[in-house]
Write a protein that holds these residues in place. Structure first.
Motif, PDB file in Angstrom:
ATOM      1  N   UNK A   1     -12.821   4.938  -3.807  1.00 59.91           N
ATOM      2  CA  UNK A   1     -13.829   5.383  -4.777  1.00 59.91           C
ATOM      3  C   UNK A   1     -13.206   6.393  -5.725  1.00 59.91           C
ATOM      4  N   UNK A   2     -13.502   6.217  -6.997  1.00 63.49           N
ATOM      5  CA  UNK A   2     -13.091   7.185  -8.025  1.00 63.49           C
ATOM      6  C   UNK A   2     -14.206   7.278  -9.053  1.00 63.49           C
ATOM      7  N   UNK A   3     -14.685   8.499  -9.247  1.00 57.52           N
ATOM      8  CA  UNK A   3     -15.752   8.778 -10.215  1.00 57.52           C
ATOM      9  C   UNK A   3     -16.959   7.874 -10.011  1.00 57.52           C
ATOM     10  N   UNK A   4     -17.351   7.703  -8.743  1.00 52.79           N
ATOM     11  CA  UNK A   4     -18.556   6.952  -8.418  1.00 52.79           C
ATOM     12  C   UNK A   4     -18.428   5.446  -8.481  1.00 52.79           C
ATOM     13  N   UNK A   5     -17.218   4.940  -8.694  1.00 52.37           N
ATOM     14  CA  UNK A   5     -17.006   3.506  -8.798  1.00 52.37           C
ATOM     15  C   UNK A   5     -15.983   3.065  -7.757  1.00 52.37           C
ATOM     16  N   UNK A   6     -16.187   1.885  -7.185  1.00 51.16           N
ATOM     17  CA  UNK A   6     -15.243   1.338  -6.215  1.00 51.16           C
ATOM     18  C   UNK A   6     -14.143   0.580  -6.960  1.00 51.16           C
ATOM     19  N   UNK A   7     -12.912   0.893  -6.594  1.00 49.72           N
ATOM     20  CA  UNK A   7     -11.725   0.225  -7.120  1.00 49.72           C
ATOM     21  C   UNK A   7     -10.997  -0.410  -5.930  1.00 49.72           C
ATOM     22  N   UNK A   8      -9.995  -1.231  -6.220  1.00 47.36           N
ATOM     23  CA  UNK A   8      -9.308  -1.968  -5.156  1.00 47.36           C
ATOM     24  C   UNK A   8      -7.802  -1.924  -5.310  1.00 47.36           C
ATOM     25  N   UNK A   9      -7.121  -1.762  -4.185  1.00 49.77           N
ATOM     26  CA  UNK A   9      -5.682  -2.009  -4.103  1.00 49.77           C
ATOM     27  C   UNK A   9      -5.568  -3.391  -3.464  1.00 49.77           C
ATOM     28  N   UNK A  10      -4.786  -4.299  -4.054  1.00 46.10           N
ATOM     29  CA  UNK A  10      -4.787  -5.679  -3.575  1.00 46.10           C
ATOM     30  C   UNK A  10      -3.954  -5.922  -2.320  1.00 46.10           C
ATOM     31  N   UNK A  11      -4.429  -6.905  -1.577  1.00 44.26           N
ATOM     32  CA  UNK A  11      -3.644  -7.484  -0.494  1.00 44.26           C
ATOM     33  C   UNK A  11      -2.268  -7.831  -1.068  1.00 44.26           C
ATOM     34  N   UNK A  12      -1.240  -7.662  -0.288  1.00 51.34           N
ATOM     35  CA  UNK A  12       0.168  -7.904  -0.613  1.00 51.34           C
ATOM     36  C   UNK A  12       0.882  -6.703  -1.233  1.00 51.34           C
TER      37      UNK A  12
END
Length: 148
Positions: A30-41
């Protein structure tokens, strides 16, 4: 937040150190109220801690550092947010993981002071991002979800 599912990498990409781990599933943060993603691999080499500081700070793969280091490395690759924001998020994630504020502050100062050399992606970093993008596409996923 979520569990960090990793596996050791026997042959790391050329832009990584000898010892690296790879995500075996997407990791949300979470950053600034939003969900972000680090990808598989995605491969990363833990927290950047000089070996002389291991006694004081801990090792690069200390469990309390792993999520913060993963996200910080990812943001240094993608530049999804400004460098200062990435360093602040690193500090917050360390604190959320139970790292004391003094140690987390020292680690934040270290990435602020020395991170500028790693912020700019070189040819190996760009080649790694291209390979990772291809893996994501071949996996039926959209690279833009991850800032690629």
């Amino acid at each position: 937040m979520d569990t960090l599912n990793l596996r050791p990498v026997l042959e790391t990409h050329s832009n990584k150190l000898e010892t690296a781990y790879e995500l075996i599933e997407d990791f949300p943060y979470e950053h600034e109220g939003k969900i972000h993603w680090v990808p598989k691999y995605f491969q990363y080499d833990g927290a950047s801690i000089p070996s002389l500081a291991y006694y004081l700070v801990g090792t690069p793969f200390s469990p309390r550092y792993m999520k913060a280091a993963l996200v910080h490395d990812w943001l240094y690759h993608t530049h999804e947010i400004q460098r200062e924001s990435a360093d602040t998020l690193f500090y917050r994630m360390l604190c959320d993981a139970g790292v004391g504020s003094t140690k987390a502050s020292l680690m934040k100062v270290a990435v602020e002071k020395f991170g500028r050399w790693y912020w700019h992606n070189d040819a190996d970093d760009e080649a790694y991002k291209a390979e990772l993008t291809d893996k994501i596409i071949n996996d039926g996923r959209e690279p833009s979800v991850y800032g690629l």
